[in-house]
Design a protein around this motif. Sequence first.
Motif, short mmCIF file in Angstrom:
data_model
loop_
_atom_site.label_atom_id
_atom_site.label_comp_id
_atom_site.label_asym_id
_atom_site.label_seq_id
_atom_site.Cartn_x
_atom_site.Cartn_y
_atom_site.Cartn_z
N LEU A 23 -37.27 -26.44 17.23
CA LEU A 23 -35.97 -25.94 16.77
C LEU A 23 -35.44 -26.86 15.67
N TYR A 24 -36.02 -26.74 14.50
CA TYR A 24 -35.68 -27.61 13.38
C TYR A 24 -34.24 -27.39 12.91
N GLY A 25 -33.48 -28.47 12.83
CA GLY A 25 -32.16 -28.42 12.21
C GLY A 25 -31.12 -27.62 12.95
N ALA A 26 -31.32 -27.36 14.25
CA ALA A 26 -30.37 -26.53 14.99
C ALA A 26 -28.96 -27.13 14.98
N ALA A 27 -28.87 -28.45 14.97
CA ALA A 27 -27.56 -29.11 15.00
C ALA A 27 -26.77 -28.92 13.70
N ASP A 28 -27.44 -28.47 12.64
CA ASP A 28 -26.76 -28.27 11.36
C ASP A 28 -26.00 -26.95 11.29
N PHE A 29 -26.20 -26.09 12.27
CA PHE A 29 -25.53 -24.79 12.28
C PHE A 29 -24.25 -24.86 13.12
N ASP A 30 -23.28 -24.03 12.77
CA ASP A 30 -22.03 -24.00 13.52
C ASP A 30 -22.29 -23.65 14.98
N ALA A 31 -21.52 -24.25 15.86
CA ALA A 31 -21.66 -23.99 17.30
C ALA A 31 -21.49 -22.50 17.58
N GLY A 32 -22.40 -21.98 18.39
CA GLY A 32 -22.35 -20.57 18.75
C GLY A 32 -22.93 -19.63 17.72
N ARG A 35 -42.67 -19.67 24.74
CA ARG A 35 -43.65 -20.33 25.60
C ARG A 35 -43.04 -21.47 26.41
N GLU A 36 -41.77 -21.35 26.68
CA GLU A 36 -41.10 -22.40 27.44
C GLU A 36 -39.98 -21.77 28.26
N GLN A 37 -39.90 -22.15 29.51
CA GLN A 37 -38.82 -21.64 30.34
C GLN A 37 -37.50 -22.25 29.88
N VAL A 38 -36.47 -21.45 29.92
CA VAL A 38 -35.15 -21.89 29.49
C VAL A 38 -34.43 -22.54 30.67
N GLY A 39 -34.14 -23.83 30.52
CA GLY A 39 -33.43 -24.56 31.57
C GLY A 39 -32.01 -24.89 31.15
N ARG A 40 -31.26 -25.44 32.08
CA ARG A 40 -29.86 -25.77 31.79
C ARG A 40 -29.72 -26.77 30.65
N GLU A 41 -30.68 -27.68 30.54
CA GLU A 41 -30.57 -28.71 29.51
C GLU A 41 -30.67 -28.14 28.11
N GLN A 42 -31.17 -26.90 27.98
CA GLN A 42 -31.30 -26.30 26.66
C GLN A 42 -30.06 -25.51 26.25
N GLY A 43 -29.10 -25.39 27.15
CA GLY A 43 -27.89 -24.67 26.81
C GLY A 43 -28.16 -23.20 26.57
N ALA A 44 -27.46 -22.63 25.59
CA ALA A 44 -27.62 -21.21 25.29
C ALA A 44 -28.94 -20.98 24.58
#
Length: 220
Positions: free
Chosen positions: A141-150, A158-167
């Motif tokens: 997930l390259y650069g995800a923090a650069d986008f506005d929240a939400g 190929r990965e189960q979504v856990g709580r630590e991954q948020g939305a």
Amino acid sequence: MQAALHQVLAVRPLSPLAYLLRLERGALEFQPGQYVRLALPGLPAQREYSVYSAPGEPFLELLIREMTGGLLSPRLRRCRPGEALEVEGPFGEFLLREDDPGGTFLFVATGTGIAPFHCFARSYPGLDYLLLHGVARSAELYGAADFDAGRILPCLSREQVGREQGAAFEGRVTDFLRAHPPAAERLFYLCGGCDMIYEIFAILRRRGVPAERIFAEVYF
């Protein structure tokens, strides 16, 4: 259009295969969504990369995935500051129709296809959009923090979504769009592999989205 030499400023790893290549901006002018053609002096290989940085920034950044056995991407990763690269461009018509009365955008990217959307987000503050970013695992997930929240929703195939991954959504971007049909009045921008683009185009057309509201940039 003649290529110009741009010096490397830095290479920043983002994952085991992906990295950001930062170059001197020089006199290059471009519009958000365009791409450049990159080459090493003396080597025959050329590759095209969407610009990751915004026109208002004093440098030029490209998001690159190293291809095993590739002629250029492995070598670019080993570039050192001060090394000169040939940059030609800009090219492309994958431009934002920001004056459209629809007002909202749905961006869909897979892998490094997120690059032009990163440029859009940094170029147009207050833009009303949702970005679906399809990758295999959260490490991509390259650069995800650069986008506005939400504004960004990772789709992990190929990965189960856990709580630590948020939305996040567990599945492909195509799975998400089938489960959550978007409003037909949006403008749709797609960037990634051709199979994904063809499949999403078909999904949107079945939902009644006019073809003229769908824009695509194919990554090979």
